[in-house]
Motif scaffolding. Structure first.
Motif, PDB file in Angstrom:
ATOM      1  N   ILE A  80       1.015  -1.308  -0.098  1.00 57.39           N
ATOM      2  CA  ILE A  80      -0.033  -0.093   0.045  1.00 57.39           C
ATOM      3  C   ILE A  80       0.732   1.507  -0.134  1.00 57.39           C
ATOM      4  O   ILE A  80       0.565   2.261  -0.550  1.00 57.39           O
ATOM      5  CB  ILE A  80      -0.911   0.073   1.317  1.00 57.39           C
ATOM      6  N   VAL A  81       1.977   1.134   0.994  1.00 55.97           N
ATOM      7  CA  VAL A  81       2.905   2.226   0.822  1.00 55.97           C
ATOM      8  C   VAL A  81       3.293   2.682  -0.640  1.00 55.97           C
ATOM      9  O   VAL A  81       3.465   3.819  -1.128  1.00 55.97           O
ATOM     10  CB  VAL A  81       4.037   2.173   1.842  1.00 55.97           C
ATOM     11  N   PHE A  82       4.026   1.522  -1.421  1.00 60.23           N
ATOM     12  CA  PHE A  82       4.165   1.688  -2.693  1.00 60.23           C
ATOM     13  C   PHE A  82       3.168   2.400  -3.658  1.00 60.23           C
ATOM     14  O   PHE A  82       3.467   3.010  -4.399  1.00 60.23           O
ATOM     15  CB  PHE A  82       4.746   0.536  -3.341  1.00 60.23           C
ATOM     16  N   LEU A  83       2.097   1.705  -3.250  1.00 52.09           N
ATOM     17  CA  LEU A  83       0.825   2.412  -4.129  1.00 52.09           C
ATOM     18  C   LEU A  83       0.787   4.154  -3.756  1.00 52.09           C
ATOM     19  O   LEU A  83       0.393   4.716  -4.612  1.00 52.09           O
ATOM     20  CB  LEU A  83      -0.566   1.819  -3.545  1.00 52.09           C
ATOM     21  N   LEU A  84       0.816   4.322  -2.499  1.00 53.19           N
ATOM     22  CA  LEU A  84       0.490   5.719  -2.285  1.00 53.19           C
ATOM     23  C   LEU A  84       1.502   6.532  -2.588  1.00 53.19           C
ATOM     24  O   LEU A  84       1.503   7.733  -2.755  1.00 53.19           O
ATOM     25  CB  LEU A  84       0.301   5.907  -0.692  1.00 53.19           C
ATOM     26  N   THR A  85       3.018   6.218  -2.801  1.00 50.21           N
ATOM     27  CA  THR A  85       4.157   6.942  -3.185  1.00 50.21           C
ATOM     28  C   THR A  85       4.378   7.104  -4.648  1.00 50.21           C
ATOM     29  O   THR A  85       5.074   7.511  -5.135  1.00 50.21           O
ATOM     30  CB  THR A  85       5.369   6.444  -2.439  1.00 50.21           C
ATOM     31  N   PHE A  86       3.500   6.237  -5.352  1.00 54.19           N
ATOM     32  CA  PHE A  86       3.458   6.190  -6.704  1.00 54.19           C
ATOM     33  C   PHE A  86       3.411   7.480  -7.393  1.00 54.19           C
ATOM     34  O   PHE A  86       2.293   8.313  -6.961  1.00 54.19           O
ATOM     35  CB  PHE A  86       2.762   5.284  -7.382  1.00 54.19           C
ATOM     36  N   PRO A  87       3.944   8.236  -8.388  1.00 55.21           N
ATOM     37  CA  PRO A  87       3.875   9.479  -8.777  1.00 55.21           C
ATOM     38  C   PRO A  87       2.449   9.706  -9.586  1.00 55.21           C
ATOM     39  O   PRO A  87       2.708   9.523 -10.840  1.00 55.21           O
ATOM     40  CB  PRO A  87       5.070   9.957  -9.733  1.00 55.21           C
ATOM     41  N   TYR A  88       1.328  10.109  -9.018  1.00 53.72           N
ATOM     42  CA  TYR A  88       0.237  10.509  -9.740  1.00 53.72           C
ATOM     43  C   TYR A  88       0.248  11.655 -10.498  1.00 53.72           C
ATOM     44  O   TYR A  88      -0.048  12.661  -9.593  1.00 53.72           O
ATOM     45  CB  TYR A  88      -0.999  10.185  -8.852  1.00 53.72           C
ATOM     46  N   GLN A  89       0.642  11.912 -11.715  1.00 50.92           N
ATOM     47  CA  GLN A  89       0.872  13.300 -12.259  1.00 50.92           C
ATOM     48  C   GLN A  89      -0.733  14.057 -12.525  1.00 50.92           C
ATOM     49  O   GLN A  89      -0.664  15.130 -12.489  1.00 50.92           O
ATOM     50  CB  GLN A  89       1.821  13.422 -13.298  1.00 50.92           C
ATOM     51  N   ASN A  90      -1.534  13.456 -13.010  1.00 48.85           N
ATOM     52  CA  ASN A  90      -2.790  13.800 -13.373  1.00 48.85           C
ATOM     53  C   ASN A  90      -3.835  13.777 -12.355  1.00 48.85           C
ATOM     54  O   ASN A  90      -5.122  14.122 -12.627  1.00 48.85           O
ATOM     55  CB  ASN A  90      -3.187  12.683 -14.562  1.00 48.85           C
ATOM     56  N   LEU A  91      -3.623  13.255 -11.257  1.00 52.22           N
ATOM     57  CA  LEU A  91      -4.672  13.329 -10.116  1.00 52.22           C
ATOM     58  C   LEU A  91      -4.379  14.721  -9.135  1.00 52.22           C
ATOM     59  O   LEU A  91      -3.131  15.008  -8.966  1.00 52.22           O
ATOM     60  CB  LEU A  91      -4.622  12.108  -9.349  1.00 52.22           C
ATOM     61  N   PRO A  92      -5.283  15.033  -8.443  1.00 51.46           N
ATOM     62  CA  PRO A  92      -5.061  16.095  -7.406  1.00 51.46           C
ATOM     63  C   PRO A  92      -4.079  15.609  -6.325  1.00 51.46           C
ATOM     64  O   PRO A  92      -4.357  14.339  -6.078  1.00 51.46           O
ATOM     65  CB  PRO A  92      -6.548  16.373  -6.937  1.00 51.46           C
ATOM     66  N   PRO A  93      -3.346  16.440  -5.709  1.00 52.00           N
ATOM     67  CA  PRO A  93      -2.474  15.747  -4.393  1.00 52.00           C
ATOM     68  C   PRO A  93      -2.991  15.274  -3.357  1.00 52.00           C
ATOM     69  O   PRO A  93      -2.454  14.576  -2.816  1.00 52.00           O
ATOM     70  CB  PRO A  93      -1.544  17.044  -4.129  1.00 52.00           C
ATOM     71  N   LEU A  94      -4.466  15.350  -3.185  1.00 46.31           N
ATOM     72  CA  LEU A  94      -5.192  14.923  -2.118  1.00 46.31           C
ATOM     73  C   LEU A  94      -5.582  13.528  -2.231  1.00 46.31           C
ATOM     74  O   LEU A  94      -5.679  12.687  -1.323  1.00 46.31           O
ATOM     75  CB  LEU A  94      -6.277  15.748  -1.520  1.00 46.31           C
ATOM     76  N   ILE A  95      -5.543  12.997  -3.533  1.00 45.42           N
ATOM     77  CA  ILE A  95      -6.013  11.764  -3.830  1.00 45.42           C
ATOM     78  C   ILE A  95      -5.627  10.491  -3.191  1.00 45.42           C
ATOM     79  O   ILE A  95      -5.711   9.527  -2.628  1.00 45.42           O
ATOM     80  CB  ILE A  95      -6.295  11.348  -5.163  1.00 45.42           C
ATOM     81  N   PRO A  96      -3.947  10.582  -3.253  1.00 47.85           N
ATOM     82  CA  PRO A  96      -3.061   9.534  -2.381  1.00 47.85           C
ATOM     83  C   PRO A  96      -3.545   9.302  -1.082  1.00 47.85           C
ATOM     84  O   PRO A  96      -3.633   8.336  -0.631  1.00 47.85           O
ATOM     85  CB  PRO A  96      -1.792   9.939  -2.970  1.00 47.85           C
ATOM     86  N   SER A  97      -3.308  10.436  -0.298  1.00 50.20           N
ATOM     87  CA  SER A  97      -3.624  10.624   1.184  1.00 50.20           C
ATOM     88  C   SER A  97      -4.998   9.932   1.322  1.00 50.20           C
ATOM     89  O   SER A  97      -5.099   9.397   2.393  1.00 50.20           O
ATOM     90  CB  SER A  97      -3.328  12.064   1.811  1.00 50.20           C
ATOM     91  N   LEU A  98      -6.123  10.577   0.514  1.00 51.23           N
ATOM     92  CA  LEU A  98      -7.388  10.215   0.915  1.00 51.23           C
ATOM     93  C   LEU A  98      -7.455   8.635   0.695  1.00 51.23           C
ATOM     94  O   LEU A  98      -8.287   8.139   1.523  1.00 51.23           O
ATOM     95  CB  LEU A  98      -8.227  10.815  -0.226  1.00 51.23           C
ATOM     96  N   THR A  99      -7.077   8.117  -0.333  1.00 55.08           N
ATOM     97  CA  THR A  99      -6.949   6.792  -0.685  1.00 55.08           C
ATOM     98  C   THR A  99      -6.366   5.929   0.709  1.00 55.08           C
ATOM     99  O   THR A  99      -6.846   4.982   1.185  1.00 55.08           O
ATOM    100  CB  THR A  99      -6.068   6.259  -1.651  1.00 55.08           C
ATOM    101  N   GLY A 100      -5.285   6.403   1.183  1.00 50.84           N
ATOM    102  CA  GLY A 100      -4.914   5.777   2.317  1.00 50.84           C
ATOM    103  C   GLY A 100      -5.823   6.076   3.475  1.00 50.84           C
ATOM    104  O   GLY A 100      -5.553   4.992   4.255  1.00 50.84           O
TER     105      GLY A 100
END
Length: 556
Positions: A80-100
């Motif tokens: 999950i950590v690898f998933l959250l640290t993946f560079p999501y360039q086209n998504l808002p910056p809140l999305i990875p944290s919100l997913t976590g």
């Protein structure tokens, strides 16, 4: 869980018996002997077989239930950590944290739902969910070029809140496992703040919490781990905080960061000093004190030698006073044997560093030798034979270091002899009140004085006065034996005179000028005759007193 020794022994025994049965069967076939029936064959006892079977099943259950659960949760978190640290360039910056946050909430829900049916798994899932929640907060500012939370101060505050929530839950659950993780996350939050004062305040609060847990629950293992984490965090901070990606180089920090190491030592000592009254000074208690001393003063010494040389004497004098005060407190509160020894030796060591850094060579050797008098005095108060023996070893080490490094001998070399005489006198003075059997150590100090004075005078005074100076030393010993009524000084005087006579016969008679040779022989001869008369009078007086006592007894 480790495989028990009983299970291993049963496994070896079973294999051995099966091998033995096969060998016997081959012998019977070769000799044409009828084999025993199956019922008469060699079998393991039923109880032993059942025990072996139960232990095998227990091991299998342990691996299947507990080991796989722990490893599975760890692997799940890493993924999950690898998933959250993946560079999501086209998504808002809140999305990875919100997913976590969502995944963490799911894990906490599963933990609560399975708390009764699978309590062991529920515990691990809960810890993993809290770690994921903390990492999601961390993801708000880190691991991407665009940050949802731009302010480092706000991010630090959020991480602090997350750490406090974790520690509060860990305390309410009285879980060593959760506190283990929470302490690690709290120390990480301190370093992420990247501010000297914030690091100090965070780690100080964490240290006080560790002492609270140690006193309340007697968690010695967690306490030792917490001490290491706090000082390791300080080490990383002084190495330019590589935890947040900086280059690992020693960095000069504000003076508060340097002296905070002593503050942490003081705080952690409270966890041992105020432990439960029924908890004796066992190996767990001693290890806690040792870890505190090793980490605290070791890091303090290293940094002072690298970055704080300008305050080296003053800082180590302060450290010496702190550790000696701690030794006094441990002795007064519980007459501690080992904690008193560790803190006192640390205090003496810090004082030695302060002396060496303050005075030039060879002057600091004199101060170090007189320091041993202080060590002997406090060691007698602490009733610590270990300190007395260790101090004598250090005294000899200082003296031989002086001989090797001083380069030349001066009048200061005599101070080593005076220190030995004074130390022996202090040991003799307090032996009855403290019930210490220190006679061997007194003899050792007197023996050191016996060798040091002639050796030092041989190098200090002119060669034509060596024998006369040794004669004066012997007379002083006789004077001390009369004043102190101690026959050890008479033996030292006798041996010094024998040494003087040998020096006159083998050295003075061939090397001195005739005038000095005459003076040496006459002076030493007069003194020897006078001493002989003194012994004769003492013996005659003793015989007379004995005769009078005999007459009195006969009259009765």
């Amino acid at each position: 869980m480790e495989i028990s020794s009983d299970a291993l022994d049963l496994d070896r025994l079973n294999a051995y018996l099966q091998n033995l049965e096969r060998r016997i069967s081959r012998i019977e076939t070769h000799l044409q002997i009828d084999s025993l029936s199956e019922e008469e064959g060699l079998k393991l006892p039923a109880g032993l077989t059942q025990k072996f079977s139960n232990q095998t099943e227990t091991l299998e259950d342990t691996i299947g239930q507990y080991w796989f659960a722990k490893v599975g949760i760890v692997f799940l978190l890493i993924g999950i950590v690898f998933l959250l640290t993946f560079p999501y360039q086209n998504l808002p910056p809140l999305i990875p944290s919100l997913t976590g946050f969502v995944l963490a909430a799911v894990m906490l829900f599963i933990s609560r739902y399975s708390s009764k049916s699978l309590p062991f798994l529920s515990h691990y899932i809960f810890g993993g969910g809290m770690i994921l929640f903390y990492f999601s907060v961390l993801r708000l500012h880190f691991f991407s070029e665009v940050h949802f939370v731009e302010s480092p101060a706000i991010e630090t505050g959020l991480l602090l809140i997350a750490s406090l929530i974790y520690l509060l839950i860990a305390y309410r659950r009285k879980s060593v496992y959760l506190n283990f993780i929470g302490i690690t996350l709290a120390a990480s939050s301190a370093l992420i703040s990247n501010n000297s004062y914030a690091v100090f305040i965070f780690l100080l609060a964490l240290s006080i919490y560790l002492v609270f847990l140690r006193v309340k629950f007697s968690w010695s293992g967690l306490f030792g781990y917490g001490i290491s984490i706090v000082f390791l965090s300080n080490l990383l901070w002084f190495f330019n905080n590589p935890l947040i990606g900086n280059e690992a180089v020693i960095q000069v920090r504000p003076i508060i960061s340097f002296y905070s190491l002593l503050v942490f030592c003081l705080v952690f000592s409270g966890g041992i000093l105020y432990r439960h009254k029924d908890e004796k000074e066992d190996s767990k208690v001693i290890s806690g004190t040792f870890i505190n001393c090793l980490w605290g003063y070791g890091l303090f010494l290293m940094l002072s030698l690298v970055d704080y040389k300008d305050i080296l004497p003053a800082s180590h004098l302060i450290a010496s006073l702190l550790f000696l005060i701690l030794a006094v407190f441990f002795w007064m509160k519980e007459e501690s044997k080992y904690s008193t020894f560790l803190y006192s030796m640390l205090g003496y060591s810090a004082l030695s560093v302060a002396i060496i850094s303050q005075f030039p060579k060879p002057d600091f050797f004199v101060w170090l030798s007189w320091q041993s008098v202080l060590v002997v005095s406090t060691a007698i108060w602490f009733r610590s034979k270990i300190i007395i023996v260790a101090n004598f070893g250090m005294y000899l080490l200082i003296f031989f270091s002086y001989l090797a490094l001083a380069g030349s001998f001066g009048i200061i070399s005599l101070s080593f002899g005076f220190v030995a005489l004074l130390s022996a006198r202090i040991l003799n003075w307090k032996k009855d009140r403290l019930d210490l059997k220190t006679d061997m150590m007194r003899i050792a100090y007197l023996g050191a004085a016996f060798f040091i004075f002639p050796y030092a005078l041989y190098h200090i005074v002119p060669q034509n006065l060596v024998s006369l100076s040794w004669t004066v030393v012997a007379l002083i010993y006789y004077f001390l034996s009369t004043i102190l009524k101690n026959k050890k000084y008479r033996w030292m005087a006798l041996l010094t005179f024998l040494l003087t006579v040998a020096h006159i016969i083998f050295v003075d008679i061939t090397t001195l000028d005739p005038s000095f040779r005459i003076v040496s022989f006459i002076a030493v001869g007069i003194v020897l005759v006078a001493i002989s008369i003194y012994y004769a009078r003492v013996k005659s007086k003793a015989a007379l007193l004995s005769e009078e006592d005999s007459l009195v007894d006969h009259g009765k």
